[in-house]
Scaffold this active site. Structure first.
Site, PDB file in Angstrom:
ATOM      1  N   SER A  10       0.852  -1.192   0.000  1.00  0.00           N
ATOM      2  CA  SER A  10       0.000   0.000   0.000  1.00  0.00           C
ATOM      3  C   SER A  10       0.885   1.239   0.000  1.00  0.00           C
ATOM      4  O   SER A  10       1.631   1.494   0.954  1.00  0.00           O
ATOM      5  CB  SER A  10      -0.892   0.012   1.239  1.00  0.00           C
ATOM      6  N   HIS A  35      -1.278  -1.233  -4.248  1.00  0.00           N
ATOM      7  CA  HIS A  35      -2.546  -0.803  -3.657  1.00  0.00           C
ATOM      8  C   HIS A  35      -2.488   0.713  -3.430  1.00  0.00           C
ATOM      9  O   HIS A  35      -1.568   1.222  -2.794  1.00  0.00           O
ATOM     10  CB  HIS A  35      -2.717  -1.550  -2.336  1.00  0.00           C
ATOM     11  N   ASP A  37      -4.597   4.021  -2.033  1.00  0.00           N
ATOM     12  CA  ASP A  37      -5.715   4.388  -1.163  1.00  0.00           C
ATOM     13  C   ASP A  37      -6.182   5.810  -1.455  1.00  0.00           C
ATOM     14  O   ASP A  37      -5.469   6.774  -1.191  1.00  0.00           O
ATOM     15  CB  ASP A  37      -5.274   4.285   0.298  1.00  0.00           C
ATOM     16  N   MET A  39      -8.672   8.680  -0.524  1.00  0.00           N
ATOM     17  CA  MET A  39      -9.534   9.100   0.599  1.00  0.00           C
ATOM     18  C   MET A  39     -10.010  10.536   0.386  1.00  0.00           C
ATOM     19  O   MET A  39      -9.241  11.386  -0.055  1.00  0.00           O
ATOM     20  CB  MET A  39      -8.741   9.031   1.906  1.00  0.00           C
ATOM     21  N   HIS A  68      -8.250   1.540  -4.206  1.00  0.00           N
ATOM     22  CA  HIS A  68      -9.217   1.356  -3.114  1.00  0.00           C
ATOM     23  C   HIS A  68      -9.862   2.719  -2.866  1.00  0.00           C
ATOM     24  O   HIS A  68      -9.233   3.613  -2.297  1.00  0.00           O
ATOM     25  CB  HIS A  68      -8.430   0.833  -1.895  1.00  0.00           C
ATOM     26  N   MET A  70     -12.021   5.169  -1.062  1.00  0.00           N
ATOM     27  CA  MET A  70     -12.722   5.468   0.196  1.00  0.00           C
ATOM     28  C   MET A  70     -13.340   6.845   0.027  1.00  0.00           C
ATOM     29  O   MET A  70     -12.955   7.821   0.673  1.00  0.00           O
ATOM     30  CB  MET A  70     -11.723   5.426   1.365  1.00  0.00           C
ATOM     31  N   MET A 139     -11.882  -5.165   5.256  1.00  0.00           N
ATOM     32  CA  MET A 139     -10.997  -4.290   6.035  1.00  0.00           C
ATOM     33  C   MET A 139     -10.704  -4.954   7.379  1.00  0.00           C
ATOM     34  O   MET A 139     -11.613  -5.443   8.049  1.00  0.00           O
ATOM     35  CB  MET A 139     -11.673  -2.932   6.296  1.00  0.00           C
ATOM     36  N   GLY A 144      -8.813   4.678   6.830  1.00  0.00           N
ATOM     37  CA  GLY A 144      -8.456   6.081   7.027  1.00  0.00           C
ATOM     38  C   GLY A 144      -6.972   6.303   7.244  1.00  0.00           C
ATOM     39  O   GLY A 144      -6.446   7.336   6.843  1.00  0.00           O
ATOM     40  N   GLY A 147      -0.739   1.914   9.277  1.00  0.00           N
ATOM     41  CA  GLY A 147      -0.038   1.645  10.528  1.00  0.00           C
ATOM     42  C   GLY A 147      -0.905   1.339  11.736  1.00  0.00           C
ATOM     43  O   GLY A 147      -0.446   1.450  12.867  1.00  0.00           O
ATOM     44  N   ASP A 177      -7.051  -5.949   4.179  1.00  0.00           N
ATOM     45  CA  ASP A 177      -6.333  -4.664   4.203  1.00  0.00           C
ATOM     46  C   ASP A 177      -6.361  -4.073   5.611  1.00  0.00           C
ATOM     47  O   ASP A 177      -7.434  -3.798   6.149  1.00  0.00           O
ATOM     48  CB  ASP A 177      -7.054  -3.722   3.214  1.00  0.00           C
ATOM     49  N   GLY A 199       0.969  -1.860   4.152  1.00  0.00           N
ATOM     50  CA  GLY A 199       1.611  -0.550   4.033  1.00  0.00           C
ATOM     51  C   GLY A 199       2.822  -0.469   4.939  1.00  0.00           C
ATOM     52  O   GLY A 199       3.965  -0.590   4.489  1.00  0.00           O
TER      53      GLY A 199
END
Ligand code: DX5
Ligand code: ZN
Length: 221
Positions: A10, A35, A37, A39, A68, A70, A139, A144, A147, A177, A199
């Site tokens: 990620s 991947h 993300d 957002m 992905h 979001m 998920m 959001g 880590g 994920d 990630g």
């Protein structure tokens, strides 16, 4: 037969000052897909990047790009992301008023369509959507941020979904994920997932290649 294991770094945890180099390092380390993300600061409490970054990444790698989304009303941006280079596009059940239509639109654009479920979103969404989806993304953290800690109860969800898919004769891979590291990956694979997003587990160590190797090795245990 067990599905082939795919490792999907990620890029959220990559060093953005040298994104191109890190993408190339992932490809050289035999990552299977990347991947990304997206957002919007509304569906999730964070804002990341959009199509310009997808297009930039597309220029430096031949790996499939797993986007992905979001974002609220993802249908408004599907074509833009596809044109930017997205090969896989996944949408959260809660963000689509007309989920069936959205999945069909993704496929019509020539991308693989995925449905994403948050840690407590009923699995029934996946059961209903499965015939229109090329993969299901579960998920294992609240979306959001990178880590975060893996939520262990998701293991039972992976298992339930895997059993249901097998009983239904649907050969759809399960992607997971959030919080996937060499310490958590074996359980996730044992439960029935085969596409593993990571990630911090890939970019948080000293070497991308070493981290990917460690993940792959731990996944086989
Ligand atoms: C979280 C994102 C993840 C995130 C995973 O909302 O969807 O893809 O980057 O990061 P780690 O593997 O660090 O939990
Ligand atoms: Zn993600």
């Amino acid at each position: 037969m067990r599905d082939q294991i795919l490792i999907a770094p990620s890029l959220l945890s990559a060093d953005f000052t040298k994104l191109g180099q890190q993408v190339v390092a992932c490809q050289e380390a035999d990552a299977d897909l990347l991947h990304l993300d997206i957002m919007d600061g509304r569906f999730v409490p964070n804002i990341t990047f959009g199509p310009a970054i997808i297009a930039a990444v597309r220029k430096v790698t031949s790996l499939p790009l797993d986007c992905h989304l979001m974002i609220i009303e993802p249908e408004r941006y599907l074509q833009t992301f596809r044109e930017a280079g997205a090969d896989w596009i996944s949408v959260h059940a809660e963000t689509c008023v007309h989920l069936h239509r959205t999945l069909e639109q993704i496929r019509a654009l020539g991308a693989k369509a995925g449905i994403v479920l948050n840690p407590l979103t009923p699995l029934e969404y996946a059961f209903e959507a499965a015939p229109w989806a090329d993969f299901v993304l579960l998920m294992s953290v609240n979306p959001g941020f990178g880590g975060q800690q893996f939520i262990p109860s998701v293991l039972q969800r992976i298992e339930r979904l895997r059993n249901w898919l097998e009983r239904s004769g649907l050969e759809i891979p399960i992607e997971v994920d959030g919080g996937i590291t060499a310490a958590t990956v074996a359980d996730v694979v044992r439960a029935g997932a085969s596409i593993l997003v990571s990630g911090a587990g890939v970019f948080g160590g000293s070497s991308i290649a070493e981290s990917i190797r460690a993940l792959r090795q731990a996944a086989q245990r």
